[in-house]
Scaffold this motif. Structure first.
Motif, PDB file in Angstrom:
ATOM      1  N   PHE A 112       0.847  -1.196   0.000  1.00 42.14           N
ATOM      2  CA  PHE A 112       0.000   0.000   0.000  1.00 42.14           C
ATOM      3  C   PHE A 112       0.883   1.247   0.000  1.00 42.14           C
ATOM      4  CE2 PHE A 112      -2.847   3.200   1.731  1.00 42.14           C
ATOM      5  CZ  PHE A 112      -4.058   2.878   1.132  1.00 42.14           C
ATOM      6  N   ARG A 113       1.978   1.203   0.748  1.00 45.87           N
ATOM      7  CA  ARG A 113       2.881   2.351   0.845  1.00 45.87           C
ATOM      8  C   ARG A 113       3.748   2.498  -0.395  1.00 45.87           C
ATOM      9  NH1 ARG A 113       8.066   3.636   2.008  1.00 45.87           N
ATOM     10  NH2 ARG A 113       8.686   1.457   2.110  1.00 45.87           N
ATOM     11  N   THR A 114       4.187   1.383  -0.976  1.00 48.24           N
ATOM     12  CA  THR A 114       5.180   1.449  -2.057  1.00 48.24           C
ATOM     13  C   THR A 114       4.582   1.430  -3.461  1.00 48.24           C
ATOM     14  OG1 THR A 114       5.422  -0.962  -1.939  1.00 48.24           O
ATOM     15  CG2 THR A 114       6.958   0.376  -0.635  1.00 48.24           C
ATOM     16  N   ASP A 115       3.459   0.730  -3.648  1.00 50.06           N
ATOM     17  CA  ASP A 115       2.934   0.523  -5.002  1.00 50.06           C
ATOM     18  C   ASP A 115       1.553   1.127  -5.237  1.00 50.06           C
ATOM     19  OD1 ASP A 115       5.147  -1.099  -5.820  1.00 50.06           O
ATOM     20  OD2 ASP A 115       4.305  -2.740  -4.642  1.00 50.06           O
ATOM     21  N   ASP A 123      11.597   7.357   1.753  1.00 53.83           N
ATOM     22  CA  ASP A 123      12.546   6.870   2.759  1.00 53.83           C
ATOM     23  C   ASP A 123      11.870   6.487   4.073  1.00 53.83           C
ATOM     24  OD1 ASP A 123      11.786   9.426   3.316  1.00 53.83           O
ATOM     25  OD2 ASP A 123      13.783  10.155   3.859  1.00 53.83           O
ATOM     26  N   ALA A 124      10.542   6.571   4.129  1.00 57.30           N
ATOM     27  CA  ALA A 124       9.831   6.173   5.350  1.00 57.30           C
ATOM     28  C   ALA A 124       9.601   4.673   5.331  1.00 57.30           C
ATOM     29  CB  ALA A 124       8.510   6.912   5.457  1.00 57.30           C
ATOM     30  N   SER A 125       9.273   4.128   6.482  1.00 55.03           N
ATOM     31  CA  SER A 125       8.961   2.704   6.572  1.00 55.03           C
ATOM     32  C   SER A 125       7.827   2.501   7.560  1.00 55.03           C
ATOM     33  CB  SER A 125      10.192   1.897   6.996  1.00 55.03           C
ATOM     34  OG  SER A 125      10.623   2.300   8.296  1.00 55.03           O
ATOM     35  N   LEU A 126       7.215   1.334   7.482  1.00 49.08           N
ATOM     36  CA  LEU A 126       6.068   1.041   8.348  1.00 49.08           C
ATOM     37  C   LEU A 126       6.213  -0.337   8.985  1.00 49.08           C
ATOM     38  CD1 LEU A 126       2.827   2.351   6.571  1.00 49.08           C
ATOM     39  CD2 LEU A 126       3.772   3.067   8.753  1.00 49.08           C
ATOM     40  N   ALA A 131       5.566   4.523  12.610  1.00 51.18           N
ATOM     41  CA  ALA A 131       4.343   5.195  12.154  1.00 51.18           C
ATOM     42  C   ALA A 131       4.687   6.342  11.223  1.00 51.18           C
ATOM     43  CB  ALA A 131       3.555   5.728  13.347  1.00 51.18           C
ATOM     44  N   ILE A 132       3.771   6.627  10.335  1.00 49.53           N
ATOM     45  CA  ILE A 132       3.827   7.813   9.488  1.00 49.53           C
ATOM     46  C   ILE A 132       2.634   8.672   9.865  1.00 49.53           C
ATOM     47  CG2 ILE A 132       3.676   8.677   7.122  1.00 49.53           C
ATOM     48  CD1 ILE A 132       4.987   6.091   6.184  1.00 49.53           C
TER      49      ILE A 132
END
Length: 792
Positions: A112-115, A123-126, A131-132
């Protein structure tokens, strides 16, 4: 010269002037097709890219499916990416907070975050424990990347590392047409937190809470989406499937009714554009061949066979394509680039990212195919006709084909010149069909494109009450005192301030039979009442003046499911008010409907008497020209924390409407120009084809005035026939398009005969026909009799 085909370039040079109009018709036909298809392709690309950027690159989401079913879908070879998505506390109905600020929780997976979505920083991650946050968290919480925050819930506290902040806003349209948020468009004093779906579910489980999970699916580029979607629906009949309508419609796979309603009109308009090109080129080629009947007869005399004549005509037509088709494509592409430039630099927004200098394969191929195939098809019949010319007819110069006409000109009712002109027009059914048909198609296209102008008026209305800034009551908050409106009115950059009050479901009794026992009441300030007739928002038969002040009169919003009309009365809060006017539609809903609810519009004085409420529910601000962002921010600072603040200045920008109107009216102008060229060309070439006959008539005593009358009569037959056919077919098609594009989505708008557009195009056709008569008649009058008789 080794063959007859060597005459083609020689003929092209000798007849350069005569061929000029034929080349112009081919160029404009290719230009029209290339331009429309290129612009359509560019706009579809821009809208698709914009939707992917702001609404996500997904095609469907599914509700009511299990983990096993989701895993099965993700494993399909035609699925590129898939992810769970869930969200709670959007309406502040749960007790999840960070530093006392209500927090929306959203659980997603890595795809969901990458595609699927584009609003996450790269550069964020989950990962679990990360958290974002939404962008407003920087100001409300005073945090940045690398900080930790504590989420408080009834079941305990949870600490998360901030790895980034969501960028931009995002929304999408479901199959019902309702906008739903997937980017956490948080409200007022509220922040949003994106978590890995596992962390999200742990928090909900510990708190005994439940969300509403949906499984987002992105199909691969090579997937046969329509078949794949049908297979998923058949395999999971219990699942609720929501379509990403725009992306599926762009792929031609949407089952949505709205998308299907749009497909048919687009295809229909495209066919009309193609047919306009076919008829225009066919008529021009037919006339061009007809005026050289004697030439082809002479070629037969020196040994050219019928097959060679046909080949000669077809190759000559293709020779025209060498310059006409590239010319039309270049003009169409240039027009597309100009429109893209206007969209980029004068509208901006979703069009900012469009590449101005980019070729459209769809437009270029469509233009080339229409140009070449149409010319070949159009040349076929004239070529056969040319092949049938007898050598005897060519030598003697009698008739076009040596055949006797079945009917002679009727001179008993009409003057000789009028009868001969009408006879010329009616003597060839093919020419009559092609010339009158091209006139008719121009009228049909004009009437159909006029529907688009009405659609833009509805979708992008210019309303006097459009606000730049809305200030509204927060959930459970206090209403807006009139003193605040006065304070805002005196601020820099403010042009106008007005407000509305709202009372929902007030118990009511109606003099007419209504299946409701309550009504909604909305107050308008005097200036808003002044705008109603100006904006065309009031139906005929009402008396707006009785609504001002406290005269006991109200307006009612019309709806097909509300059986109220002017003269009916409504009892509210112990008082009776009279309906003295009907609003055309509901300005507070997207589709203009009230869905059967009774909504009354009254003055502020009447509202206060009925409800005893003096404060506003919403205050609208219109900014003065030249106002700055600082002026708007000063208003925001004034109401921050007390009321909801919405900056709608970008929505109020009418530049988008201007560019789309430029597009539609531009093509209407092109259609009109093509109509003129076609009429002038057709009449000119028809006269040229009969130049010997006119010479003979002059030799036996016909004067210039009679020759002009004969040409005018021939032109009138073409014009009248074309107008009758164009209106006969154009009006029903206009109604069909209106029903599909307008009434289907805005039921309060119904089709009426477009009298003004009909008069405009008819006057245009007849004016062009009159202009077309002048040039050939002048040419004949100025030619010597011997010159016209010997003309080849």
């Amino acid at each position: 010269m080794k063959s007859y085909l060597g005459l083609i370039p020689i003929s092209a040079k000798v007849r350069r002037r005569q061929n000029r109009m034929t080349l112009s018709c081919i160029i404009f036909a290719v230009f029209l097709v290339t331009g429309i298809f290129s612009i359509g392709d560019m706009l579809v690309r821009a809208e698709t890219d914009n939707v992917r950027k702001h609404g996500g690159n997904w095609h469907i989401n599914l509700e009511n499916i299990s983990e096993e079913e989701a895993a099965f879908i993700a494993g399909r070879p035609d699925v590129a990416a898939a992810s769970w998505f869930d969200m709670v506390n959007m309406d502040k109905d749960r007790d999840y907070t960070i530093d006392g600020i209500q927090t929306v929780l959203c659980g997603v997976e890595e795809p969901f975050r990458t595609d699927i979505m584009t609003y996450f920083p790269q550069d964020a991650s989950l990962k679990e424990g990360e958290a974002i946050l939404t962008p407003n968290a920087r100001a409300l919480l005073g945090v940045s990347e690398g900080d930790t925050v504590t989420l408080k819930s009834p079941a305990g506290n949870y600490r998360f590392l901030i790895t980034g902040f969501r960028s931009g806003d995002s929304h999408y349209a479901t199959d019902s047409g309702v906008g739903e948020t997937t980017a956490l468009l948080v409200k007022g004093e509220q922040v949003g937190m994106f978590l890995h779906v596992n962390s999200f579910r742990e928090i909900l489980s510990a708190n005994g809470d439940r969300g509403n999970p949906a499984y987002y699916v992105q199909f691969s580029a090579k997937a046969r989406i329509k078949r794949t979607l049908a297979g998923i629906k058949e395999q999971f009949p219990e699942a609720k499937i929501n379509e990403h309508m725009i992306l599926l419609a762009a792929a031609g796979a949407s089952e949505n009714r709205t998308a299907k309603n749009i497909y048919a009109p687009i295809i229909l308009l495209s066919l009309f554009v193609l047919l306009a090109g076919v008829l225009m080129i066919s008529g021009s080629l037919s006339s061009a061949i007809a005026q050289r009947t004697q030439f082809f007869g002479m070629m037969r005399c020196i040994g050219m066979s019928k097959k060679q004549v046909i080949l000669f005509v077809e190759l000559e037509a293709l020779n025209w394509c060498k310059t006409a088709v590239p010319g039309g494509i270049i003009l169409g592409t240039a027009a597309t680039w100009i429109l893209v430039f206007l969209l980029q630099y004068f509208v901006g927004g979703e069009f900012t990212g469009m590449t101005a200098i980019r070729l459209s394969p769809v437009g270029i191929i469509s233009g080339a195919v229409v140009g070449i195939l149409t010319v070949l098809l159009a040349a076929r019949a004239p070529a056969k006709k040319a092949a049938k010319v007898s050598p005897a007819a060519a030598v003697s110069g009698i008739g076009d084909d040596g055949k006797q006409k079945k009917h002679r000109a009727n001179t008993k009712v009409m003057k000789i010149e009028t009868a001969l002109g009408a006879s010329h027009a009616l003597s060839s059914k093919r020419s009559l069909f092609l010339i009158a048909g091209s006139f008719a198609l121009s009228i049909i296209l004009f009437l159909c494109f006029c529907v688009l102008t009405e659609l833009f008026d509805i979708m992008l209305p210019i309303k006097s009450y459009s606000a730049d800034i809305d200030i509204s009551v927060m959930d459970g908050g206090e209403r807006i005192a009139p003193d605040l409106t006065e304070e805002i009115r005196g601020m820099n950059g403010v042009k106008r301030v007005f407000g509305r009050q709202y009372a929902a479901a007030v118990p009511a009794q109606f003099s007419a039979e209504v299946d409701r026992d309550a009504a909604d009441i909305i107050s308008y300030d005097d200036i808003q009442l002044d705008w109603i007739p100006k904006d065309g928002d009031m139906r005929k038969g009402g008396d707006l003046q009785t609504v001002y002040g406290d005269q006991g009169c109200v307006l009612c919003i019309w709806d097909k499911d509300v059986p109220l009309n002017v003269g009916d009365t409504v009892s509210l809060s112990g008082s009776t008010v009279k309906i003295t006017g009907m609003m055309t539609s509901n300005p507070f809903s997207n589709n203009g409907r009230t869905d059967g609810d009774v909504i009354l519009i009254c003055s502020r004085e009447t509202f206060i008497r009925l409800t005893k409420e003096v404060n506003y529910d919403i205050v609208c601000v219109q900014m003065a020209p030249g106002s700055t962002d600082e002026d708007a921010e000063a208003i925001h600072d004034l109401v921050r924390g007390r009321y909801e603040y919405s900056d709608r200045r970008e929505e109020a920008d009418q530049s988008t409407r201007f560019v789309f109107e430029l597009f539609v009216y531009g093509f209407l102008s092109i259609i009109a120009l093509i109509t003129v060229l076609n009429i002038v060309n057709s009449i000119s070439m028809s006269v040229s084809a009969r130049i010997r006959q006119y010479g003979v008539m002059r030799a036996v005593g016909m004067d210039g005035r009679q020759l002009t009358g004969m040409i005018a009569a021939e032109t009138a037959v073409y014009a009248i026939t074309g107008c009758i056919a164009g209106c006969g077919a154009g009006l029903p098609l206009s109604r069909l398009l209106y029903d599909k594009l307008v009434t289907a989505h805005f039921p309060y708008f119904t089709w009426t005969v477009p009298v003004i557009p009909v008069l405009i195009i008819l006057l245009f056709v007849f004016a062009a026909a009159l202009a077309a008569v002048w040039a050939p008649s002048k040419r004949i009058r100025e030619m010597a009799v011997t010159e016209t008789i010997s003309e080849l």
